[in-house]
Motif scaffolding. Structure first.
Motif, PDB file in Angstrom:
ATOM      1  N   THR A   1      49.355  40.092  32.767  1.00  0.00           N
ATOM      2  CA  THR A   1      48.589  39.732  33.495  1.00  0.00           C
ATOM      3  C   THR A   1      46.987  40.961  33.993  1.00  0.00           C
ATOM      4  OG1 THR A   1      50.692  39.788  34.753  1.00  0.00           O
ATOM      5  CG2 THR A   1      48.672  40.104  36.120  1.00  0.00           C
TER       6      THR A   1
ATOM      7  N   ARG B   1      51.374  35.371  40.251  1.00  0.00           N
ATOM      8  CA  ARG B   1      50.155  36.767  39.212  1.00  0.00           C
ATOM      9  C   ARG B   1      48.928  34.822  39.877  1.00  0.00           C
ATOM     10  NH1 ARG B   1      52.687  35.660  33.921  1.00  0.00           N
ATOM     11  NH2 ARG B   1      51.337  37.073  33.276  1.00  0.00           N
TER      12      ARG B   1
ATOM     13  N   GLU C   1      63.474  27.054  36.451  1.00  0.00           N
ATOM     14  CA  GLU C   1      62.467  27.898  36.786  1.00  0.00           C
ATOM     15  C   GLU C   1      61.979  27.739  38.261  1.00  0.00           C
ATOM     16  OE1 GLU C   1      59.973  26.781  34.020  1.00  0.00           O
ATOM     17  OE2 GLU C   1      60.103  27.680  32.562  1.00  0.00           O
ATOM     18  N   PRO C   2      60.800  28.708  38.854  1.00  0.00           N
ATOM     19  CA  PRO C   2      60.638  28.521  40.457  1.00  0.00           C
ATOM     20  C   PRO C   2      59.251  27.322  40.837  1.00  0.00           C
ATOM     21  CG  PRO C   2      59.385  30.833  39.317  1.00  0.00           C
ATOM     22  CD  PRO C   2      60.598  29.990  38.531  1.00  0.00           C
TER      23      PRO C   2
ATOM     24  N   ALA D   1      50.874  38.558  43.778  1.00  0.00           N
ATOM     25  CA  ALA D   1      51.502  39.884  42.514  1.00  0.00           C
ATOM     26  C   ALA D   1      52.111  38.537  41.543  1.00  0.00           C
ATOM     27  CB  ALA D   1      52.167  40.891  42.891  1.00  0.00           C
ATOM     28  N   ASP D   2      53.641  37.733  43.516  1.00  0.00           N
ATOM     29  CA  ASP D   2      54.431  37.379  42.520  1.00  0.00           C
ATOM     30  C   ASP D   2      54.354  36.050  41.976  1.00  0.00           C
ATOM     31  OD1 ASP D   2      56.147  38.827  43.339  1.00  0.00           O
ATOM     32  OD2 ASP D   2      56.622  37.992  45.840  1.00  0.00           O
TER      33      ASP D   2
ATOM     34  N   GLN E   1      56.067  25.580  40.497  1.00  0.00           N
ATOM     35  CA  GLN E   1      55.073  25.442  40.617  1.00  0.00           C
ATOM     36  C   GLN E   1      54.104  26.027  41.843  1.00  0.00           C
ATOM     37  OE1 GLN E   1      53.731  26.916  37.325  1.00  0.00           O
ATOM     38  NE2 GLN E   1      55.916  27.415  36.883  1.00  0.00           N
TER      39      GLN E   1
ATOM     40  N   PHE F   1      45.360  39.351  46.021  1.00  0.00           N
ATOM     41  CA  PHE F   1      46.349  39.451  44.619  1.00  0.00           C
ATOM     42  C   PHE F   1      47.823  39.210  44.881  1.00  0.00           C
ATOM     43  CE2 PHE F   1      49.263  41.357  40.968  1.00  0.00           C
ATOM     44  CZ  PHE F   1      48.392  40.105  39.891  1.00  0.00           C
TER      45      PHE F   1
END
Lengths: 429, 156
Positions: free
Chosen positions: B95, B72, B47-48, B69-70, B50, B67
């Motif tokens: 979201t 959130r 996972e990416p 987006a990527d 944090q 915002f």
């Protein structure tokens, strides 16, 4: 001999060495061979050689269990075909769906059939549950089969839930996000359960492959096994539930290793427990071949025709490629989870965990709580007025919640009325 | 005489044998179940990270709510202070969208005020505020694995 050629060919084949090795009995032409055909065939032996006339009446069961079984078979066959093209990867899953829709010969038809059969199966399993309840058919000795039925209901919902992540479109992604978060509200193990279900913290590749494995092998295998036990138990518990006046001299319990003394038994009744033959006047029984089989084949053709028509005239929806950033507004689950979603919109813990959990637990305990042996095998029996009323009220509440969730909820899950123009969901800010 | 189902006479040897057998079977079953569950818990996540860099402080106008987006999240600038608000609804993980006076969740209708506190709907908690720091190369660094109180700022 003036039978048509195919019939003559078949009769010849039956009598060859190969034919006899396969079929043993052949097409029955006497009452004895009608019974033998049912008993000696692997596919037919789950059913009794003779059935009660009542079993054959459509109003007895509405055929809902049988229809569910046929839908399961259609789902298994179309599902295996879809597997030849579907790739469970976040990059390719959605494009496999597009391929199935636009490139693969009959791919669209297979996907549509799979989709509509799944929707119908959820509906039929729910209706089947209601039928068994309203006819009091869960009472002794059928308590355990009711439990298996509840299990099958949950497995059906699980199959449906795992299935709709697979297209990896917007609906899929957000339904699973919401569903997995509902799981995280479970007491004590919630967050761990979510992590286990998704194979990580987010809905991603690991979640997709997990849902795929559950959907294509684990849950179908469990379902198939439970269906086999379910049908087998129907026979072993004495066939379909019958009104008590028709079954009054049914032998209730036979102690292990002991034969009842109030009847004369042939060798056929050496089995323990109640059997369909016990306590029924012989004249009420008809041979399963052809009376039951004919009706079963008829029902199958109707079900297949219905699924085909739905699949030809209505396409299974496919939304846009899954976008983890923007949930669709409103983000709605399929119809059979909209009652749950409506409850969840009040409180995730109470609506998503406590209420469904208690409902399923109570449903499972019903045959052990409601032990009076009255009103069995009759629709809406007067003696069961209280039980039927309680069930109907809960059912009505769930239907109302589902209708609210389906038609009365607009963008941001705010109230709307379906007959007014829906304001278009605001595009991304 | 040998014990049999028809003559359920219990011998010491039979009792011990059954006990050992059942205990062993129970432990084996529990070990297999525990192993199966443990097998299903992934040890490595692809996972990416944090933590991410959001850009230079000058990239964001005073008073802006951006915002990202990527990731959130919303990045809020007021004067020379920066804060970062989670855009993941605390109810079921949708979201949230920016609204006139705060934030709206499209899935189940939760609403939050400008401070991320719940003002309506089923959300059980306020939106999280994430740790904002300045990295060595002068960029804003956000760590989504660390939440902070709403009144903690990065001052540039």
């Amino acid at each position: 001999m003036n039978a048509p050629l195919p019939t003559r060919l078949w009769r010849w084949f039956e009598q060859t060495r190969v034919g006899r090795s396969i079929f043993r009995v052949g097409v029955p032409r006497s009452q004895l061979s009608r019974a033998q055909a049912m008993v000696s065939s692997f596919l037919l032996h789950l059913q009794p050689a003779k059935v009660h006339r009542r079993t054959l009446r459509p109003a007895t069961t509405l055929g809902l269990g049988l229809i569910s079984l046929y839908l399961f078979a259609i789902l298994a066959i179309t599902g295996v075909l879809l597997m030849f093209y579907y790739v469970p990867s976040t990059e390719r899953a959605y494009h496999s769906m597009k391929d199935l829709q636009y490139v693969v010969s009959a791919g669209l038809l297979m996907r549509n059939m799979h989709r509509w059969a799944a929707q119908l199966m959820v509906a039929c399993v729910m209706l089947h549950l209601c039928r068994v309840y309203y006819t009091g058919a869960y009472k002794r000795p059928r308590e355990f089969n009711w439990l298996i039925g509840i299990g099958l209901f949950l497995v059906t919902l699980g199959l449906s839930f795992t299935g709709y992540l697979l297209p990896w479109d917007q609906l899929a992604f957000w339904a699973i996000t919401v569903g997995a978060n509902i799981a995280s509200y479970a007491p004590l193990v919630g967050p761990k359960l979510k992590f286990l279900l998704l194979g990580g913290n987010q809905v991603g590749q690991e979640a997709l492959i997990r849902f795929y494995a559950l959907h294509v092998i684990l849950l179908p295998t469990v379902a198939a096994f439970m269906v086999a036990v379910h049908i087998w138990r129907v026979r072993k518990d004495g066939g379909l539930a019958r009104p008590e006046e028709e079954a009054e001299d049914t032998v209730e319990e036979i102690a292990v290793g002991q034969l009842p003394t109030n009847k004369s038994y042939g060798l056929m009744e050496l089995a323990h427990g109640t059997t369909p033959q016990v306590g029924i006047a012989q004249e009420d029984l008809v041979f399963s071949w052809p009376h039951l089989l004919f009706r079963e084949i008829l029902v199958f053709l109707v079900v297949l025709a219905l699924v085909l028509c739905l699949a030809i005239f209505w396409n299974a929806p496919l939304e846009q490629f899954a976008n983890p950033i923007h949930p669709p507004n409103p983000a709605k689950a399929p119809w059979y989870f909209l009652g749950l979603q409506e409850m969840v919109s009040y409180s995730a813990f109470w609506g998503g965990v406590v209420v469904p959990g208690v409902l399923v637990a109570v449903l499972a305990l019903v045959p052990y709580l409601d032990r009076k042996r009255v009103g069995i095998g009759r629709w809406f029996a007067r003696e069961r007025a209280l039980a039927n009323t309680i069930f109907s009220v809960v059912l009505f509440a769930l239907v109302v919640l589902t209708i609210i969730g389906t038609f009365f909820r607009g963008p941001n899950w705010s109230w709307q009325v379906p007959w007014k123009d829906v304001p278009a969901a605001k595009e991304e800010p | 005489m040998k014990p049999s189902p028809l003559n359920p006479q219990v011998t010491r040897r039979g009792f011990l044998g059954l006990t050992v057998g059942w205990v062993a079977a129970t432990f084996a079953g529990m070990a297999a179940a525990a192993g199966a569950v443990r097998f299903l818990v992934p040890n490595v996540l692809y996972e990416p990270d944090q933590r991410f860099k959001a850009g230079r402080p000058d990239d964001f106008a005073d008073g802006s709510i951006t915002f990202i987006a990527d990731e959130r999240v919303f990045l809020l600038r007021r004067g020379n202070t920066f804060r970062c608000l989670s855009a993941v609804c605390t109810h079921l993980g949708c979201t949230v969208n920016q609204a006139a006076h705060g934030y709206h969740c499209p899935c189940h209708g939760s609403t939050f005020n400008a401070q991320g506190q719940v003002t309506g709907g089923p959300a059980p908690r306020a939106l999280s505020w994430f740790l904002v720091a300045l990295s060595k190369d002068g960029k804003i660094l956000i760590d989504k694995s660390q939440t902070v109180p709403a009144d903690k700022y990065l001052v540039v």
